[in-house]
Design a protein around this motif. Sequence first.
Motif, mmCIF file in Angstrom:
data_model
loop_
_atom_site.group_PDB
_atom_site.id
_atom_site.type_symbol
_atom_site.label_atom_id
_atom_site.label_comp_id
_atom_site.label_asym_id
_atom_site.label_seq_id
_atom_site.Cartn_x
_atom_site.Cartn_y
_atom_site.Cartn_z
ATOM 1 N N PRO A 30 24.132 14.847 -52.521
ATOM 2 C CA PRO A 30 24.538 15.170 -53.891
ATOM 3 C C PRO A 30 25.488 14.129 -54.461
ATOM 4 C CG PRO A 30 25.768 16.522 -52.347
ATOM 5 C CD PRO A 30 24.761 15.755 -51.530
ATOM 6 N N GLU A 31 25.466 13.985 -55.764
ATOM 7 C CA GLU A 31 26.412 13.093 -56.422
ATOM 8 C C GLU A 31 27.845 13.553 -56.177
ATOM 9 O OE1 GLU A 31 26.707 10.405 -58.221
ATOM 10 O OE2 GLU A 31 24.629 9.783 -58.396
ATOM 11 N N LEU A 32 28.046 14.850 -56.244
ATOM 12 C CA LEU A 32 29.384 15.428 -56.135
ATOM 13 C C LEU A 32 29.445 16.335 -54.925
ATOM 14 C CD1 LEU A 32 32.103 15.531 -57.660
ATOM 15 C CD2 LEU A 32 31.205 17.452 -58.966
ATOM 16 N N ALA A 33 30.547 16.276 -54.197
ATOM 17 C CA ALA A 33 30.725 17.138 -53.032
ATOM 18 C C ALA A 33 30.536 18.597 -53.429
ATOM 19 C CB ALA A 33 32.118 16.938 -52.439
ATOM 20 N N SER A 34 29.917 19.361 -52.555
ATOM 21 C CA SER A 34 29.627 20.751 -52.883
ATOM 22 C C SER A 34 29.802 21.627 -51.661
ATOM 23 C CB SER A 34 28.199 20.895 -53.421
ATOM 24 O OG SER A 34 27.257 20.471 -52.454
ATOM 25 N N MET A 69 15.952 11.799 -52.658
ATOM 26 C CA MET A 69 16.826 11.185 -53.659
ATOM 27 C C MET A 69 16.075 10.106 -54.408
ATOM 28 S SD MET A 69 19.275 8.741 -51.312
ATOM 29 C CE MET A 69 19.642 10.030 -50.113
ATOM 30 N N GLY A 70 16.615 9.734 -55.563
ATOM 31 C CA GLY A 70 16.043 8.647 -56.324
ATOM 32 C C GLY A 70 16.392 7.295 -55.714
ATOM 33 N N LEU A 71 15.729 6.254 -56.210
ATOM 34 C CA LEU A 71 15.959 4.920 -55.659
ATOM 35 C C LEU A 71 17.371 4.422 -55.943
ATOM 36 C CD1 LEU A 71 12.636 2.979 -56.344
ATOM 37 C CD2 LEU A 71 13.499 3.856 -54.178
ATOM 38 N N ALA A 72 17.974 4.839 -57.055
ATOM 39 C CA ALA A 72 19.324 4.364 -57.368
ATOM 40 C C ALA A 72 20.335 4.879 -56.349
ATOM 41 C CB ALA A 72 19.727 4.796 -58.780
ATOM 42 N N ASN A 85 8.582 6.730 -49.851
ATOM 43 C CA ASN A 85 9.025 5.435 -50.365
ATOM 44 C C ASN A 85 10.541 5.257 -50.332
ATOM 45 O OD1 ASN A 85 6.298 4.505 -51.312
ATOM 46 N ND2 ASN A 85 6.492 6.305 -52.610
ATOM 47 N N ALA A 86 11.262 6.183 -50.968
ATOM 48 C CA ALA A 86 12.723 6.047 -51.037
ATOM 49 C C ALA A 86 13.343 6.138 -49.651
ATOM 50 C CB ALA A 86 13.308 7.121 -51.951
ATOM 51 N N ALA A 87 12.789 7.017 -48.802
ATOM 52 C CA ALA A 87 13.333 7.191 -47.458
ATOM 53 C C ALA A 87 13.183 5.904 -46.646
ATOM 54 C CB ALA A 87 12.621 8.341 -46.752
ATOM 55 N N MET A 98 26.537 4.477 -63.279
ATOM 56 C CA MET A 98 25.339 5.289 -63.482
ATOM 57 C C MET A 98 24.640 5.581 -62.163
ATOM 58 S SD MET A 98 23.713 3.568 -66.917
ATOM 59 C CE MET A 98 24.445 3.888 -68.534
ATOM 60 N N GLY A 99 24.132 6.806 -62.027
ATOM 61 C CA GLY A 99 23.396 7.212 -60.844
ATOM 62 C C GLY A 99 21.905 7.005 -61.027
ATOM 63 N N ASP A 100 21.101 7.980 -60.596
ATOM 64 C CA ASP A 100 19.654 7.860 -60.709
ATOM 65 C C ASP A 100 19.200 7.783 -62.162
ATOM 66 O OD1 ASP A 100 18.927 7.784 -58.011
ATOM 67 O OD2 ASP A 100 18.920 9.964 -57.832
ATOM 68 N N VAL A 101 19.826 8.600 -63.028
ATOM 69 C CA VAL A 101 19.419 8.673 -64.429
ATOM 70 C C VAL A 101 20.661 8.729 -65.315
ATOM 71 C CG1 VAL A 101 18.155 9.993 -66.173
ATOM 72 C CG2 VAL A 101 17.323 9.953 -63.823
#
Length: 592
Positions: free
Chosen positions: A51-55, A99-102, A135-137, A376-379
């Motif tokens: 995740p982008e942010l800890a959860s 996850m996305g490529l970014a 692919n991303a993996a 910026m992250g994935d999007v």
Amino acid sequence: MRIIRTILTVIGAVTTLAAAVVVAAVIFFSMRTPPVPEKTVLTLDLDRDVPELASAGLTPWDGLGKRQPGLWEIVAAIERAAGDDRVVGLVARVGNPGMGLARAQELRDAVRAFHRSGKPAYAFAESFGDFGPGNAAYYLAAAFEKIYLQPSGDVGLTGLLAESFFLKGTLEKLDVQYRVSQREEYKGIKERFTDSGFTAAQREALSRILESLTEQLTAGIAEERGLSGDEVRELMQQAPFPAREALEAKLVDGLLYRDEVHEMVRETLGADVSFLSLSGYRHRLEPKDGEPATVALIHGLGTVHGGSSSRRAFTGRRSMGSDSIARAFRRAADDDEIKAIIFRIDSAGGSYVAADVIRREVSRARRRGKPVIVSMGDVAGSGGYFVAAPANRIVAQPATLTGSIGVAGGKVVVRGLSDKLGVSWDHMAVNSNATFWSAAQDYDPGQQSRLEGLLDAVYDDFVSKVAEGRNLPRERVSAAAKGRVWTGADAREQGLVDELGGYAATLAAVREIAGIAPDAALRLRPFPRPKSTLRLLAEQLTNEEDGQIGMPAADLLDGALERFGPLAAWARSTSLAGRRGLLEMALPVRFR
């Protein structure tokens, strides 16, 4: 209502008591935290989405109360480990990170820096894709020095796909009219419901996005695996590969099970090595010497809307509420200790009005002497780009999807479907224009003209404010706008992004712009303050603004809709009817 409030009061008291117990336990155990052992090999599980942010888990099935570190926490820990003499290696489980490529590029940068420091980094996967796209993996795994695959696994390096469903035929059969207009030809919202396939403009934009991402994918794999770009593209044509063929194609370095990988590490680095999870390592780290400079970290994640940001308990999806983000910027700007603000964005847009509230607070923070650096992250598209425009500097990964400077708005008319189902409508209004947003009434010519004028005004405002924020000629922004989505690499060429990179590049920009020494330590302080698991659970049960019981069932429905793309799009399209203002989305296309 009184009974409900009594119950909620009891829940609050129990929550407070439980929180006190948890705090006491944390203090007790933190006093007994052992040091990081000599000859430590860090272990990291990247087999699920980071995740982008800890959860913290909010349900029993996602680990109630279990904290999952965020992307930048993982990256920072790997960076710290690279310079820690006690750490001698890294082993990560990779395979299906989702996850996305970014985000994969963020982790790749950290891993590559780790083994450039002279320490080995090993990746292990049960499968790259497991009869699905990997692919991303695999792109992430290629950053490691060695890749090991389970003998029964496969490598699904089949190349990137952009796909979208189209509902024209479905809506015709249902006798439903999708009355939505957009600015301009690349926006791609309307066509999903009014066409049977991609338009020429969409094909142009998507073709370039796919080519840009594929260039990054092939270049990254080729560099790390000792192959040429043409060889990687040829392998994509032949994939998926069973384990033995993947080994022969030099995509992996060995076929081992997980325990055999750990045994191999002991044989290579010594039988006396200690394995320690990256989370455990983070908790055992001592503070760095010296007084660090404090930098605010504000996350803008998910759909932009008015009100408070939220996190769904059952889906984990977050949203970017304008009230919450604006308040975070004001508090950071008021704090004398804060030297700069990092605004981390992963959002495909949402309400234009709400995005404008956030955009203005970014400008106000700058005027008050607080530099704002966007990462910026994935999007970061449409409203997700709009909120970034006034920043001092915008940093994006090459694979970030950004831009989409455009707008869409309108409504769904269901009168025909209602007639088929035997549902009748009636209405009363003082004037005929009151039906403007009614799902039972189509636009009359005057209303349609007014809608087009409204969209023109929003689009003109969008382009003008981006030009002002980016200090670019309006003509240049107009050429890059038209609703078109760009990869971060191409967005930099268009002037929409300043720099390519992630965590390290963002912190370097902070030091430069804020006048902080290049080697000075930085402390990232989250705004707003992270909420505890108990607090989040309480918010799922209660709407604090009106004191009413919440609706977890709606959250479950939201999660179910995510698994049925056309159904989800249909359900969410009703928000175009003006209840949340003009809806703007970055890219209604799925990449995988």
